[in-house]
Enzyme design. Structure first.
Site, short mmCIF file in Angstrom:
data_model
loop_
_atom_site.label_atom_id
_atom_site.label_comp_id
_atom_site.label_asym_id
_atom_site.label_seq_id
_atom_site.Cartn_x
_atom_site.Cartn_y
_atom_site.Cartn_z
N HIS A 28 6.26 -43.48 79.69
CA HIS A 28 7.41 -44.19 80.26
C HIS A 28 8.60 -44.22 79.31
CE1 HIS A 28 4.73 -46.63 83.28
NE2 HIS A 28 4.84 -45.35 83.58
N ASN B 42 4.49 -40.58 95.54
CA ASN B 42 5.01 -39.26 95.17
C ASN B 42 6.33 -38.91 95.82
OD1 ASN B 42 2.73 -38.66 93.56
ND2 ASN B 42 1.58 -37.98 95.36
N HIS C 185 -0.37 -37.64 88.30
CA HIS C 185 -0.55 -37.88 89.73
C HIS C 185 -1.49 -36.87 90.36
CE1 HIS C 185 2.82 -40.86 90.83
NE2 HIS C 185 2.52 -40.99 89.55
N ASP D 135 8.83 -40.24 72.63
CA ASP D 135 8.56 -40.79 71.31
C ASP D 135 7.90 -42.16 71.45
OD1 ASP D 135 10.62 -42.50 72.08
OD2 ASP D 135 12.12 -41.58 70.77
N ARG E 17 4.52 -36.57 84.61
CA ARG E 17 4.04 -37.48 85.66
C ARG E 17 3.24 -36.72 86.71
NH1 ARG E 17 7.39 -39.93 90.25
NH2 ARG E 17 6.19 -41.74 90.95
N GLY F 277 -9.04 -35.19 91.37
CA GLY F 277 -9.19 -34.47 90.12
C GLY F 277 -8.03 -33.51 89.91
#
Length: 353
Positions: free
Chosen positions: A223, A122, A93, A281, A89, A99
């Site tokens: 996720h 965050n 972010h 997965d 993640r 960038g």
């Protein structure tokens, strides 16, 4: 291939009966004949798109750079799989704001009291900063001033993916990024798509960063690991008894775990994938089809024929999602990179030089 196309069409018929995707103008493209091309049995290898990036960038300057990062990440993720989800993640972010330049790592200072890491998307949920610190310290000991924090974040996201997938999502990550010198909490709010976004807004936010609808579907698959604060979906009304795109059994379970009105003092976390919560997965896509997903943005993937078809194929073609995920991660990690004299190599990832 014909069998897969038939399966995709059949599954989409079921999906559309639940989500009304065709009735809302999200049917198959004109002239498609009611189906989508089947995936190639041997998809093309991922290719970097960031100018100035290259696989093996540190071969001469710091030959063991990637091995050092991988060792740190492997130890951390094996001890706590949630840290791995946080590192994946973190790359997302970082790259969507300014960038891929490690701007998300910068701590607040007197001159900048509100950097990205303190922005609501965050803080306090983003995790893994201490892993980046450990990797940076090891690299500075081995080859001072050679490896950027931005590349460490990219390597760590790749390595966390490899560990959590049991090696099924492992890939070469081009390097050569430089670290940025600016970080703004407001920029994070502007560019990071929240889980409440619908499909059209999600697609637009990804397109603004050079990513297409398939990248959106593929990267949403992350996720399948990690946890989420209840506030991330309760406020959207996802647990209402009238919500049609969440499995009632999942909604009932979440109502037992989450307060009706989460607060900073009472905002528990729940697993994002109720089936394989610690494994990267393709289970996520089967969860989407069975409506066992937390976020509005997850459920939204069934709101168009194009994205729903991608969900079906990722769910049922062995190995397809892992390969696509590798390509999408490389593509994402090349967003608006800074190279050469356009940035710096920080000595400490938390502060500019």
């Amino acid at each position: 291939m014909a069998r897969l196309a038939a399966l995709t069409t059949a599954m989409l018929a079921v999906v559309c009966s639940v989500t009304c995707c065709q009735a809302e103008g999200y049917g198959y493209p004109a002239g498609s004949g009611g189906g989508y091309p089947s995936p190639s049995p041997t998809p093309p290898a991922p290719t970097p798109s960031g100018a100035g990036l290259a696989v093996g960038f540190y071969t001469d300057a710091c030959p063991n750079a990637e091995a050092i990062v991988r060792d740190v990440v492997k130890k951390a993720v094996e001890q706590n799989p949630g840290v791995g989800a946080g590192l994946i993640r973190m790359l997302f972010h970082d790259c969507f704001v300014q960038g891929c330049d490690a701007s998300v790592l910068l701590d607040p200072t007197a001159a900048n009291t509100q950097p990205e890491k303190l922005s609501p998307p965050n803080f306090p949920s983003l995790r893994g900063f201490e892993v980046i610190d450990t990797a940076k310290a090891a690299l500075e000991a081995a080859c001072p001033g050679k490896v950027s924090c931005a590349d460490i974040v990219a390597f760590a996201g790749r390595d966390a993916s490899a560990v959590l997938s049991g090696g099924r999502a492992d890939f070469a990550m081009p390097a050569g990024r430089r670290d940025g010198r600016a970080s703004s909490a407001n920029d994070a709010l502007q560019f990071l798509p929240p889980p409440s976004f619908n499909l059209s807004v999600l697609t637009a936010s990804f397109a603004a960063k050079g990513l297409d609808a398939d990248d959106l579907v593929v990267l949403s698959g992350a996720h399948t690991v990690g946890r989420s604060h209840c506030s991330s979906f309760v406020a959207d009304g996802r647990l209402n008894t009238s919500t049609f795109d969440m499995n009632p059994a999942l909604a009932a379970s979440l109502r037992r775990q989450c307060p009706a009105t989460p607060t900073a003092a009472n905002d528990p976390t729940v697993v994002q994938d109720v089936v394989t919560p610690n494994t990267l997965d393709s289970q996520y896509y089967r969860n989407v089809l069975s409506r066992n997903v937390l976020f509005t943005s997850d459920a939204a993937l069934l709101r168009s024929g194009q994205t729903a078809a991608a969900v079906v194929q990722n769910a049922f073609v062995p190995g397809l999602w892992e390969h696509k995920f590798a390509a999408a991660m490389v593509k994402m990690a090349s967003i608006e990179v800074k190279t050469g004299a356009n940035g710096e190599i920080r000595r400490n990832c938390r502060v500019v030089n």
